[in-house]
Write a protein that holds these residues in place. Sequence first.
Motif: not given
Length: 351
Positions: A72-75, A84-89, A144-150, A157-163
């Motif tokens: 669950x951790x990515x570049x 890019x997975x990070x900016x998907x919506x 908590x039943x159907x949510x996921x994170x990355x 650091x100077x760039x990170x994001x929790x989704x």
Amino acid sequence: MDHTRSCPDCDVSAPLSVNRRQFVQSAGVAAAAAVTAGISLPATAADEKKPAPENLVADLYESLTPQQRDKMCFAWDHQVDGAPLRTHVSNNWSITDRRTMNVGGPFYTKDQQEMIEAIFYGLYNRDWHDRIRKQLKDDAGGYGRAQTIAIFGEPGSDRFEFVMTGRHLTIRCDGNTTPHVAFGGPIFYGHAAQGFNEKADHPGNVFWPQALKANALYEMLDGKQRKLALIETAPYESEVEFHGEAGGLPGIPISELSADQKEHAQSVLETLLEPYRQLDQQEVRHCLQRQGGLDQCSLSFYKEDDIGNDGVWDIWRLEGPSFVWHFRGSPHVHVWANIADDPSVPLNAAG
């Protein structure tokens, strides 16, 4: 990734100053307004004693085992299918495997689950916590039943994001490290309070008051203004790319409203921002100011899919050069928000 859709139309680290369990349980999981990226925010004395969500993301990251990080951790620039997975919506998706990695399941320890919950609720105005819980209960059986994170990049650091993602949910925590954008990137929220097809007055829908606020502005318009504001066919809900500074925005320009109408338009914006923590609200205002403020935006309403044919428009959009807030209320509420200070920021959205 698990892109299972249950909605049929959905084609800088700092030490903790309080115990994590106390943080989750106190004030309905209320989180402090952060003081990050040089932005100073008002806070109560109680708030100042609580860790910001960004700090908890760093602690969560440090607590992960190598096996957990691998899944669950990515570049920062990790891509899937060339995007890019990070900016998907999207309106209903899982950024990691929902079946084995939901935030309330055994993939995470109890302590990690509590940190994740605190991060999530810390991204919202504490006055909205009960409404967010209701939305999650109605749409996903509860938190908590159907949510996921990355996690992208390295927290601290100077760039990170929790989704975090789920049905009617895409929300981010980035400590203002993502350049040019509010909320760390495009977000999504929604609610189907009374089943898939809601009635005209959307009983129990926690987000419908946003539409009522916007429709109250429509009622303030004269006949000529309504002709500008009301459009027959709506754009597809996920079409929230930026128009840029070329002009030609649909609807009625905010700059052409009277003083009292402009005041109400400002209250529409504040109603849209109200669910979120002060840090993110302020970031949206900063991005909006960089593109000329609300006067550079337009407001449009759409005849299409007017539930009950009551003239209370279920679909409407507030839009600027690099600002889109699209509200779709039929057959239930879907809302897409995409805000930046630069219209060249790309969008990675899927309907």
